[in-house]
Motif scaffolding. Structure first.
Motif, PDB file in Angstrom:
ATOM      1  N   SER A 166       7.347  18.596 -10.011  1.00 39.05           N
ATOM      2  CA  SER A 166       7.441  18.121  -8.629  1.00 39.05           C
ATOM      3  C   SER A 166       7.266  16.602  -8.651  1.00 39.05           C
ATOM      4  N   VAL A 167       7.909  15.954  -7.692  1.00 39.30           N
ATOM      5  CA  VAL A 167       7.833  14.495  -7.627  1.00 39.30           C
ATOM      6  C   VAL A 167       7.792  14.081  -6.160  1.00 39.30           C
ATOM      7  N   THR A 168       6.982  13.066  -5.892  1.00 34.16           N
ATOM      8  CA  THR A 168       6.919  12.510  -4.538  1.00 34.16           C
ATOM      9  C   THR A 168       7.481  11.094  -4.558  1.00 34.16           C
ATOM     10  N   ALA A 169       7.881  10.633  -3.386  1.00 34.73           N
ATOM     11  CA  ALA A 169       8.406   9.271  -3.252  1.00 34.73           C
ATOM     12  C   ALA A 169       7.893   8.700  -1.937  1.00 34.73           C
ATOM     13  N   ASN A 170       6.853   7.902  -2.018  1.00 31.43           N
ATOM     14  CA  ASN A 170       6.289   7.244  -0.848  1.00 31.43           C
ATOM     15  C   ASN A 170       6.973   5.893  -0.678  1.00 31.43           C
ATOM     16  N   THR A 171       7.602   5.724   0.453  1.00 31.27           N
ATOM     17  CA  THR A 171       8.404   4.541   0.709  1.00 31.27           C
ATOM     18  C   THR A 171       7.569   3.419   1.295  1.00 31.27           C
ATOM     19  N   SER A 172       7.820   2.191   0.856  1.00 37.26           N
ATOM     20  CA  SER A 172       7.116   1.045   1.409  1.00 37.26           C
ATOM     21  C   SER A 172       7.962   0.281   2.429  1.00 37.26           C
ATOM     22  N   SER A 173       9.213   0.677   2.649  1.00 39.50           N
ATOM     23  CA  SER A 173      10.132   0.015   3.583  1.00 39.50           C
ATOM     24  C   SER A 173      10.171  -1.489   3.318  1.00 39.50           C
ATOM     25  N   THR A 174      10.514  -1.831   2.100  1.00 41.56           N
ATOM     26  CA  THR A 174      10.468  -3.206   1.622  1.00 41.56           C
ATOM     27  C   THR A 174      11.839  -3.867   1.676  1.00 41.56           C
ATOM     28  N   THR A 175      11.841  -5.144   2.007  1.00 43.46           N
ATOM     29  CA  THR A 175      13.066  -5.932   1.922  1.00 43.46           C
ATOM     30  C   THR A 175      13.197  -6.453   0.496  1.00 43.46           C
ATOM     31  N   VAL A 176      14.357  -6.207  -0.094  1.00 38.89           N
ATOM     32  CA  VAL A 176      14.635  -6.669  -1.448  1.00 38.89           C
ATOM     33  C   VAL A 176      15.434  -7.968  -1.326  1.00 38.89           C
ATOM     34  N   ALA A 177      14.832  -9.045  -1.763  1.00 37.71           N
ATOM     35  CA  ALA A 177      15.442 -10.369  -1.627  1.00 37.71           C
ATOM     36  C   ALA A 177      16.761 -10.448  -2.392  1.00 37.71           C
ATOM     37  N   LYS A 178      17.636 -11.324  -1.912  1.00 35.38           N
ATOM     38  CA  LYS A 178      18.912 -11.543  -2.598  1.00 35.38           C
ATOM     39  C   LYS A 178      18.654 -12.002  -4.023  1.00 35.38           C
ATOM     40  N   ASN A 179      19.523 -11.578  -4.924  1.00 36.82           N
ATOM     41  CA  ASN A 179      19.489 -12.004  -6.325  1.00 36.82           C
ATOM     42  C   ASN A 179      18.108 -11.808  -6.962  1.00 36.82           C
ATOM     43  N   SER A 180      17.540 -10.596  -6.794  1.00 36.28           N
ATOM     44  CA  SER A 180      16.212 -10.327  -7.350  1.00 36.28           C
ATOM     45  C   SER A 180      16.212  -9.039  -8.173  1.00 36.28           C
ATOM     46  N   THR A 181      15.223  -8.931  -9.041  1.00 30.20           N
ATOM     47  CA  THR A 181      15.070  -7.722  -9.854  1.00 30.20           C
ATOM     48  C   THR A 181      13.613  -7.281  -9.840  1.00 30.20           C
ATOM     49  N   GLY A 182      13.417  -5.961  -9.961  1.00 38.75           N
ATOM     50  CA  GLY A 182      12.077  -5.406 -10.120  1.00 38.75           C
ATOM     51  C   GLY A 182      11.193  -5.444  -8.894  1.00 38.75           C
ATOM     52  N   THR A 183      11.778  -5.496  -7.700  1.00 41.69           N
ATOM     53  CA  THR A 183      10.983  -5.501  -6.479  1.00 41.69           C
ATOM     54  C   THR A 183      10.408  -4.108  -6.237  1.00 41.69           C
ATOM     55  N   SER A 184       9.107  -4.005  -6.081  1.00 35.44           N
ATOM     56  CA  SER A 184       8.460  -2.719  -5.824  1.00 35.44           C
ATOM     57  C   SER A 184       8.847  -2.216  -4.441  1.00 35.44           C
ATOM     58  N   VAL A 185       9.365  -0.981  -4.357  1.00 40.84           N
ATOM     59  CA  VAL A 185       9.792  -0.411  -3.079  1.00 40.84           C
ATOM     60  C   VAL A 185       9.080   0.905  -2.757  1.00 40.84           C
ATOM     61  N   GLY A 186       8.159   1.318  -3.604  1.00 39.51           N
ATOM     62  CA  GLY A 186       7.419   2.546  -3.327  1.00 39.51           C
ATOM     63  C   GLY A 186       6.738   3.084  -4.562  1.00 39.51           C
ATOM     64  N   SER A 187       6.087   4.211  -4.383  1.00 42.30           N
ATOM     65  CA  SER A 187       5.386   4.851  -5.492  1.00 42.30           C
ATOM     66  C   SER A 187       5.367   6.354  -5.261  1.00 42.30           C
ATOM     67  N   GLY A 188       4.933   7.076  -6.251  1.00 45.86           N
ATOM     68  CA  GLY A 188       4.851   8.530  -6.134  1.00 45.86           C
ATOM     69  C   GLY A 188       4.120   9.122  -7.319  1.00 45.86           C
ATOM     70  N   VAL A 189       4.176  10.442  -7.400  1.00 43.12           N
ATOM     71  CA  VAL A 189       3.518  11.161  -8.493  1.00 43.12           C
ATOM     72  C   VAL A 189       4.493  12.208  -9.027  1.00 43.12           C
ATOM     73  N   LEU A 190       4.642  12.241 -10.366  1.00 45.80           N
ATOM     74  CA  LEU A 190       5.409  13.265 -11.065  1.00 45.80           C
ATOM     75  C   LEU A 190       4.403  14.240 -11.666  1.00 45.80           C
ATOM     76  N   THR A 191       4.552  15.526 -11.352  1.00 38.36           N
ATOM     77  CA  THR A 191       3.628  16.543 -11.855  1.00 38.36           C
ATOM     78  C   THR A 191       4.395  17.589 -12.648  1.00 38.36           C
ATOM     79  N   PHE A 192       3.865  17.942 -13.815  1.00 39.80           N
ATOM     80  CA  PHE A 192       4.385  19.053 -14.614  1.00 39.80           C
ATOM     81  C   PHE A 192       3.520  20.252 -14.225  1.00 39.80           C
ATOM     82  N   ASN A 193       4.059  21.083 -13.333  1.00 43.28           N
ATOM     83  CA  ASN A 193       3.303  22.204 -12.794  1.00 43.28           C
ATOM     84  C   ASN A 193       3.076  23.267 -13.866  1.00 43.28           C
ATOM     85  N   ASP A 194       1.825  23.624 -14.113  1.00 41.38           N
ATOM     86  CA  ASP A 194       1.447  24.608 -15.127  1.00 41.38           C
ATOM     87  C   ASP A 194       1.743  26.015 -14.604  1.00 41.38           C
ATOM     88  N   SER A 195       2.271  26.862 -15.453  1.00 42.25           N
ATOM     89  CA  SER A 195       2.521  28.263 -15.103  1.00 42.25           C
ATOM     90  C   SER A 195       1.654  29.154 -15.985  1.00 42.25           C
TER      91      SER A 195
END
Length: 152
Positions: free
Chosen positions: A103-132
């Motif tokens: 399972s994976v989540t994606a929490n959005t930061s609603s960020t403006t990504v500046a022109k001609n830029s790289t690596g702008t943080s736009v959110g975070s989340g958690v990836l889980t390997f669910n145990d069975s």
């Protein structure tokens, strides 16, 4: 020189006040008219598409999780772009290692990504390997887990 009487002082003060209030004797006038007009300019065609990335460390085991950082690159040289809500899905390179085990989540930061830029943080989340407790998840040993991220 003549002596100023009270009446003359009042008249002199009233005259000075009239000059100040009347703009020193200048005349005022205005014209009225009717008319219409407009102005036009073409807006930008938009910032185009940003490239989104999901960044996390490997080594997941059943029951484990990783923090995911979402970043964006904007190659447009003229326009900044706002990233909307993020969506994320999991896939693997081994058919028997089921994406449903993750399972994976994606929490959005609603960020403006500046022109001609790289690596702008736009959110975070958690990836889980669910145990069975009932399914052998050994097919995921050494599998490559991919998070595909999008924006709406």
């Amino acid at each position: 020189m003549r002596k100023m009487t009270k009446k003359n002082k009042v008249l002199a003060a009233a005259g000075a006040l009239a000059l100040v209030a009347g703009g020193g004797g200048a005349a005022y006038a205005y014209w009225t008219t009717t008319g219409a007009g407009e102005g036009k300019a073409t807006n930008s065609a938009g910032g185009g598409t940003v490239t989104l990335h999901a960044n996390f460390t490997g080594g997941l085991t059943p029951g484990d999780f990783r923090t995911v950082g979402y970043t964006a690159d904007n190659a447009d040289l003229n326009t900044s772009t706002k990233v909307g809500a993020l969506t994320a899905t999991v896939s693997t390179n081994v058919a028997e290692c089921l994406p449903a085990w993750f399972s994976v989540t994606a929490n959005t930061s609603s960020t403006t990504v500046a022109k001609n830029s790289t690596g702008t943080s736009v959110g975070s989340g958690v990836l889980t390997f669910n145990d069975s407790a009932t399914v052998d998840q050994s097919p995921c040993k050494g599998a490559i887990v991919t998070i595909t991220v999008g924006s709406v």
